[in-house]
Design a protein around this motif. Structure first.
Motif, PDB file in Angstrom:
ATOM      1  N   LEU A  52      10.224  10.646  -0.175  1.00  0.00           N
ATOM      2  CA  LEU A  52      10.272   9.947  -1.565  1.00  0.00           C
ATOM      3  C   LEU A  52      10.282   8.309  -1.305  1.00  0.00           C
ATOM      4  O   LEU A  52       9.593   7.655  -2.272  1.00  0.00           O
ATOM      5  CB  LEU A  52      11.332  10.195  -2.734  1.00  0.00           C
ATOM      6  N   ARG A  53      11.200   8.053  -0.568  1.00  0.00           N
ATOM      7  CA  ARG A  53      11.370   6.357  -0.339  1.00  0.00           C
ATOM      8  C   ARG A  53       9.975   5.708   0.222  1.00  0.00           C
ATOM      9  O   ARG A  53       9.362   4.733  -0.203  1.00  0.00           O
ATOM     10  CB  ARG A  53      12.568   6.137   0.545  1.00  0.00           C
ATOM     11  N   ALA A  54       9.255   6.512   1.166  1.00  0.00           N
ATOM     12  CA  ALA A  54       8.203   6.035   1.614  1.00  0.00           C
ATOM     13  C   ALA A  54       7.108   6.188   0.803  1.00  0.00           C
ATOM     14  O   ALA A  54       6.069   5.072   0.954  1.00  0.00           O
ATOM     15  CB  ALA A  54       7.832   6.802   2.939  1.00  0.00           C
ATOM     16  N   LEU A  55       7.072   7.141  -0.111  1.00  0.00           N
ATOM     17  CA  LEU A  55       5.743   7.237  -1.026  1.00  0.00           C
ATOM     18  C   LEU A  55       6.161   6.156  -2.127  1.00  0.00           C
ATOM     19  O   LEU A  55       5.128   5.594  -2.577  1.00  0.00           O
ATOM     20  CB  LEU A  55       5.898   8.735  -1.578  1.00  0.00           C
ATOM     21  N   LYS A  56       7.205   5.892  -2.458  1.00  0.00           N
ATOM     22  CA  LYS A  56       7.560   4.847  -3.299  1.00  0.00           C
ATOM     23  C   LYS A  56       7.018   3.384  -2.996  1.00  0.00           C
ATOM     24  O   LYS A  56       6.501   2.645  -3.612  1.00  0.00           O
ATOM     25  CB  LYS A  56       9.201   4.857  -3.848  1.00  0.00           C
ATOM     26  N   ARG A  57       7.333   2.944  -1.726  1.00  0.00           N
ATOM     27  CA  ARG A  57       7.282   2.034  -1.176  1.00  0.00           C
ATOM     28  C   ARG A  57       5.818   1.776  -0.497  1.00  0.00           C
ATOM     29  O   ARG A  57       5.151   0.541  -0.345  1.00  0.00           O
ATOM     30  CB  ARG A  57       8.223   1.644  -0.009  1.00  0.00           C
ATOM     31  N   GLY A  58       5.185   2.991  -0.129  1.00  0.00           N
ATOM     32  CA  GLY A  58       3.732   2.882   0.403  1.00  0.00           C
ATOM     33  C   GLY A  58       3.767   2.307   2.014  1.00  0.00           C
ATOM     34  O   GLY A  58       3.118   1.758   2.470  1.00  0.00           O
ATOM     35  N   SER A  59       4.889   2.323   2.603  1.00  0.00           N
ATOM     36  CA  SER A  59       5.228   2.022   3.807  1.00  0.00           C
ATOM     37  C   SER A  59       5.954   2.994   4.789  1.00  0.00           C
ATOM     38  O   SER A  59       6.423   3.904   4.230  1.00  0.00           O
ATOM     39  CB  SER A  59       6.128   0.642   3.760  1.00  0.00           C
ATOM     40  N   ALA A  60       5.968   2.494   6.069  1.00  0.00           N
ATOM     41  CA  ALA A  60       6.763   3.492   7.192  1.00  0.00           C
ATOM     42  C   ALA A  60       8.088   3.359   6.780  1.00  0.00           C
ATOM     43  O   ALA A  60       8.855   2.246   6.483  1.00  0.00           O
ATOM     44  CB  ALA A  60       6.359   3.167   8.486  1.00  0.00           C
ATOM     45  N   ASP A 117      10.896   9.374 -13.145  1.00  0.00           N
ATOM     46  CA  ASP A 117      11.483   8.117 -13.481  1.00  0.00           C
ATOM     47  C   ASP A 117      10.829   6.908 -12.427  1.00  0.00           C
ATOM     48  O   ASP A 117      10.922   5.742 -13.081  1.00  0.00           O
ATOM     49  CB  ASP A 117      12.940   8.101 -13.410  1.00  0.00           C
ATOM     50  N   GLU A 118      10.515   7.222 -11.439  1.00  0.00           N
ATOM     51  CA  GLU A 118      10.183   6.254 -10.594  1.00  0.00           C
ATOM     52  C   GLU A 118       8.739   6.101 -10.385  1.00  0.00           C
ATOM     53  O   GLU A 118       8.180   5.429  -9.318  1.00  0.00           O
ATOM     54  CB  GLU A 118      11.094   6.451  -8.969  1.00  0.00           C
ATOM     55  N   ASN A 119       7.969   7.030 -10.894  1.00  0.00           N
ATOM     56  CA  ASN A 119       6.408   7.140 -10.748  1.00  0.00           C
ATOM     57  C   ASN A 119       6.086   7.141  -9.404  1.00  0.00           C
ATOM     58  O   ASN A 119       5.229   6.442  -8.804  1.00  0.00           O
ATOM     59  CB  ASN A 119       5.883   5.786 -11.186  1.00  0.00           C
ATOM     60  N   ILE A 120       6.918   8.176  -8.677  1.00  0.00           N
ATOM     61  CA  ILE A 120       6.432   8.434  -7.367  1.00  0.00           C
ATOM     62  C   ILE A 120       5.523   9.796  -7.178  1.00  0.00           C
ATOM     63  O   ILE A 120       5.955  10.777  -7.878  1.00  0.00           O
ATOM     64  CB  ILE A 120       7.733   8.850  -6.649  1.00  0.00           C
ATOM     65  N   PRO A 121       4.519   9.847  -6.664  1.00  0.00           N
ATOM     66  CA  PRO A 121       3.337  10.994  -6.843  1.00  0.00           C
ATOM     67  C   PRO A 121       4.121  11.765  -6.009  1.00  0.00           C
ATOM     68  O   PRO A 121       4.255  11.881  -4.919  1.00  0.00           O
ATOM     69  CB  PRO A 121       2.048  10.170  -6.252  1.00  0.00           C
ATOM     70  N   LEU A 122       3.959  13.002  -6.544  1.00  0.00           N
ATOM     71  CA  LEU A 122       4.222  14.283  -5.688  1.00  0.00           C
ATOM     72  C   LEU A 122       2.709  14.948  -5.456  1.00  0.00           C
ATOM     73  O   LEU A 122       2.132  15.351  -6.592  1.00  0.00           O
ATOM     74  CB  LEU A 122       5.233  15.185  -6.377  1.00  0.00           C
ATOM     75  N   GLY A 123       2.359  15.638  -4.326  1.00  0.00           N
ATOM     76  CA  GLY A 123       1.374  16.332  -4.034  1.00  0.00           C
ATOM     77  C   GLY A 123       0.074  15.622  -3.962  1.00  0.00           C
ATOM     78  O   GLY A 123      -1.134  16.207  -4.297  1.00  0.00           O
ATOM     79  N   THR A 152       8.551  17.148   5.238  1.00  0.00           N
ATOM     80  CA  THR A 152       7.236  17.844   5.031  1.00  0.00           C
ATOM     81  C   THR A 152       7.341  18.797   3.747  1.00  0.00           C
ATOM     82  O   THR A 152       6.268  19.342   3.195  1.00  0.00           O
ATOM     83  CB  THR A 152       6.642  19.025   6.237  1.00  0.00           C
ATOM     84  N   ALA A 153       8.377  18.850   3.127  1.00  0.00           N
ATOM     85  CA  ALA A 153       8.461  19.521   1.713  1.00  0.00           C
ATOM     86  C   ALA A 153       7.962  18.721   0.484  1.00  0.00           C
ATOM     87  O   ALA A 153       7.598  19.319  -0.478  1.00  0.00           O
ATOM     88  CB  ALA A 153      10.034  19.951   1.326  1.00  0.00           C
ATOM     89  N   ILE A 154       7.977  17.419   1.057  1.00  0.00           N
ATOM     90  CA  ILE A 154       7.282  16.486  -0.056  1.00  0.00           C
ATOM     91  C   ILE A 154       5.645  16.314   0.416  1.00  0.00           C
ATOM     92  O   ILE A 154       5.608  15.662   1.405  1.00  0.00           O
ATOM     93  CB  ILE A 154       7.890  15.206  -0.165  1.00  0.00           C
ATOM     94  N   ILE A 155       4.897  16.962  -0.195  1.00  0.00           N
ATOM     95  CA  ILE A 155       3.336  16.889   0.147  1.00  0.00           C
ATOM     96  C   ILE A 155       3.040  15.123   0.121  1.00  0.00           C
ATOM     97  O   ILE A 155       3.174  14.560  -0.815  1.00  0.00           O
ATOM     98  CB  ILE A 155       2.532  17.309  -0.859  1.00  0.00           C
ATOM     99  N   GLY A 156       2.404  14.908   1.207  1.00  0.00           N
ATOM    100  CA  GLY A 156       1.848  13.477   1.305  1.00  0.00           C
ATOM    101  C   GLY A 156       2.874  12.843   2.335  1.00  0.00           C
ATOM    102  O   GLY A 156       2.404  11.504   2.696  1.00  0.00           O
ATOM    103  N   ALA A 157       3.846  13.348   2.809  1.00  0.00           N
ATOM    104  CA  ALA A 157       4.433  12.538   3.924  1.00  0.00           C
ATOM    105  C   ALA A 157       4.495  13.356   5.245  1.00  0.00           C
ATOM    106  O   ALA A 157       4.328  14.409   5.251  1.00  0.00           O
ATOM    107  CB  ALA A 157       6.290  12.724   3.571  1.00  0.00           C
ATOM    108  N   ALA A 158       4.250  12.474   6.299  1.00  0.00           N
ATOM    109  CA  ALA A 158       4.215  13.191   7.621  1.00  0.00           C
ATOM    110  C   ALA A 158       5.082  12.497   8.518  1.00  0.00           C
ATOM    111  O   ALA A 158       5.660  11.240   8.315  1.00  0.00           O
ATOM    112  CB  ALA A 158       2.767  12.612   8.308  1.00  0.00           C
ATOM    113  N   THR A 159       5.351  13.320   9.383  1.00  0.00           N
ATOM    114  CA  THR A 159       6.423  12.959  10.387  1.00  0.00           C
ATOM    115  C   THR A 159       5.830  12.224  11.718  1.00  0.00           C
ATOM    116  O   THR A 159       4.723  12.686  12.471  1.00  0.00           O
ATOM    117  CB  THR A 159       7.550  13.752  10.787  1.00  0.00           C
ATOM    118  N   ILE A 160       6.490  11.070  12.337  1.00  0.00           N
ATOM    119  CA  ILE A 160       6.224  10.828  13.730  1.00  0.00           C
ATOM    120  C   ILE A 160       7.501  10.827  14.648  1.00  0.00           C
ATOM    121  O   ILE A 160       8.397   9.995  14.454  1.00  0.00           O
ATOM    122  CB  ILE A 160       5.583   9.291  13.521  1.00  0.00           C
ATOM    123  N   ASP A 161       7.377  11.680  15.602  1.00  0.00           N
ATOM    124  CA  ASP A 161       8.676  11.791  16.328  1.00  0.00           C
ATOM    125  C   ASP A 161       8.550  10.988  17.272  1.00  0.00           C
ATOM    126  O   ASP A 161       7.754  10.828  18.244  1.00  0.00           O
ATOM    127  CB  ASP A 161       8.883  13.454  16.996  1.00  0.00           C
TER     128      ASP A 161
END
Length: 594
Positions: A52-60, A117-123, A152-161
């Motif tokens: 959610l933090r990454a979606l809010k900020r649009g950054s890694a 509340d934070e206008n964070i897009p889901l899906g 990954t439960a939050i659609i739109g987020a991807a992981t880089i290990d």
């Protein structure tokens, strides 16, 4: 998009990691931390926060699985913000609420309300990257998978290990990636090696001729830092590094009788060191390589050491940078009268030894204090053109403002064309190299170690000269069990008690009995105890002052049988007095979190 959102909601409502019964987790400077065996639910939910933090900020964003200097059975998770620093404090209440949500339905409701509340897009489309790292703890691999599932439960987020890395490496990678720079481990090593080489190339000729001991023995705490240093040292010139407790099989257990925390607190030789190391410059990292201390083994007959802690590391950095700024602005060197303005600030907490603060002020440096915690130190240091902080307990770094770096680069280019090789030019080059060598995202034992070595070489200083900059005042720390730590309220960077009434007056009365006496108390951030810190000109004075003040704390706030029995009929003090919002997770109101 609607289908994707529904999938996300199903994943959240079917959380595979139930909350351990009867436990409550709180996000602090160390993130969430506990026994690794009970953290899967917490790490899963921290993954959701990171997404959610990454979606809010649009950054890694970064997620690090580590428990730093804790025993090997512990583990934890912390989130790195886009600038590579710690997650903003304003999101900690939400992280706490999510970590303690009693069931998947409450968890889902919290996420939906917060996202709205934070206008964070889901899906939506994939727009968030989360860099993952872990240290060498056995529980790390499993917990990393829990974090991935939460993310990954939050659609739109991807992981880089990013694999097994030090905590500072992951923070550096997040910062670099968001600055549009290369952010792999090899890029990290290359930046450190190149900037270290630059500083070594600029060591004055007279120092080179004198010759300063280049041998260094490193205690790697049997953690990730030892292994990384084995790789890094092959890229270095001008320093001879020997690694002990590097984490190899059979060499020892993570943080057990070794590492920066053990050495600093116990003031003894770590395991793996012996009589052959007497008189050799030594240093200790901690388990995830974000803390650093130096020491000398004093004798082959006992395990005592001469310790150089964070206060003296800070002092070394401050002296060097102050000198380079002075050279750069010295009109006598090449006739240039263009001064480069720079506000240099030193940031400490009340736990800094009083002798160190006195020394820095005598050097003409601006010294300020903040409450205990890296998040406070880092924020204050960022207000300066060059801000230096280092806790006595080994964690710190140097921050350079973007404006100052821009001016410094312009000045360096000007000097390169008009007076290349002048002392002005060398000073500018050294400052730029320091800004590249030091990890500006977070305290980093590897980059800090290299900067210490480069400065000692440049100044021609022995360990003994460094150690004798000033002599620490004897000190004592005590813990007093209390019924409710929130009954103590402090001000002035935790050095003055506001409540309860009468306690500060009692502290002042006791402190006045001792020459150079200093004492303060503060509530613990993690347990119902009050911490007492005292200094005096002798160890006996420090011990006596601490004991007297502890007795006053007990008198006013002590954990008596009566208060314990009364507390059984009330909500837990940590919940009753929480400042992070209402207790009910269903009626939370969030502050402005941008």
């Amino acid at each position: 998009m609607a289908d994707e959102k529904q999938r996300s909601l199903r994943l959240l409502s079917a959380s595979p990691f139930p909350l351990p019964h009867g436990l409550r987790f709180s996000y602090g400077t160390a993130g969430f931390r506990s026994d690794g065996a009970i953290l899967s639910s917490t790490v899963f939910r921290a993954g959701i926060v990171a997404a959610l933090r990454a979606l809010k900020r649009g950054s890694a964003i970064g997620v690090m699985i580590t428990a730093s200097h804790n025993p090997v059975a512990d583990n934890g998770v912390k989130i790195a913000d886009p600038d590579g620093g710690m997650m903003t404090q304003t999101w900690e209440p939400f992280a706490d609420a999510l970590a303690n949500a009693p069931d998947p339905q409450t968890l889902l409701q919290l996420v939906l309300e917060f996202a709205k509340d934070e206008n964070i897009p889901l899906g939506g489309a994939q727009s968030a990257e989360i860099l993952l790292g872990r240290d060498t703890r056995p529980s790390g691999e499993f917990l990393l998978e829990a974090a991935k599932q939460g993310i990954t439960a939050i659609i739109g987020a991807a992981t880089i290990d990013m694999g097994i890395v030090t905590t500072p490496q992951l923070h550096w990678m997040v910062r670099s990636r968001n600055n549009g720079l290369k952010a792999s481990e090899s890029d990290y090593f290359a930046q450190l090696a190149d900037s270290f080489r630059c500083l070594m190339d600029l060591v004055p000729n007279e120092v080179e001729k004198k010759g300063v001991d280049t041998k260094l023995i490193v205690d790697g705490a049997n953690g990730v830092g030892g292994a990384k240093l084995e790789v890094l040292k092959e890229m270095l010139m001008g320093v001879e590094i020997h690694t002990r407790n590097s984490g190899k099989d059979g060499e020892g257990i993570l943080n057990e009788k070794c590492g920066a925390d053990y050495v600093q607190k116990e003031k003894v030789v770590p395991c793996g060191f012996g009589s052959d190391d007497v008189g050799v410059r030594c240093t200790s990292l901690d388990g995830d390589a974000d803390r650093l201390v130096y020491f000398h083994v004093l004798s082959a007959s006992n395990d005592r050491i001469d310790l150089v802690d964070g206060d003296k590391i800070l002092s070394l950095f401050a002296i060097f940078i102050k000198e380079q700024l002075k050279i750069l602005n010295d009109e006598k060197d090449d006739g240039l009268k263009k001064e480069l303005p720079a506000r240099l600030g030193i940031v400490q907490t009340a736990y800094a030894n009083g002798a160190s603060t006195d020394y820095l002020k005598q050097m003409g440096l601006e010294v300020v204090s903040t409450p205990t915690g890296v998040k406070y130190l880092h924020k204050k240091a960022s207000e300066y053109d060059v801000g230096i902080y280092f806790e006595a307990n080994r964690h710190g770094t140097i921050l350079f403002s973007e404006n100052f770096i821009s001016l410094l680069e312009s000045r360096n280019n000007e000097l390169a064309s008009t007076s290349s090789g002048s002392e002005h030019h060398k000073a500018a080059q050294r400052l730029l190299a320091v800004s590249q060598l030091i990890n500006q995202a977070v305290g980093d034992a590897l980059s800090g170690l290299l900067l210490v070595e480069a400065i000692l070489q440049s100044m021609g200083w022995s360990f003994k000269k460094w150690s004798e900059l000033y002599h620490d005042l004897p000190s004592r720390q005590l813990k007093v069990k209390v019924a409710d730590r929130s009954a103590i309220i402090t001000a002035n960077a935790e050095t003055q008690v506001v409540k309860p009434s009468g306690l500060q007056e009692a502290i002042d009365m006791e402190t006045a009995k001792y020459t150079r006496g200093r004492c303060f108390v503060r509530p613990s951030g993690t347990e119902d105890v009050v911490r007492v810190y005292a200094e005096g000109t002798t160890q006996e004075a420090a011990d006596s002052l601490a004991k007297s003040v502890a007795e006053h704390v007990t008198r006013l706030l002590g954990y008596s049988q009566k208060t314990w029995e009364k507390s059984l009929s009330l909500p837990l003090p940590s919940a009753r007095k929480r400042k992070t919002g209402p207790r009910s997770p269903l009626n939370l109101t969030w502050p402005n979190l941008t």
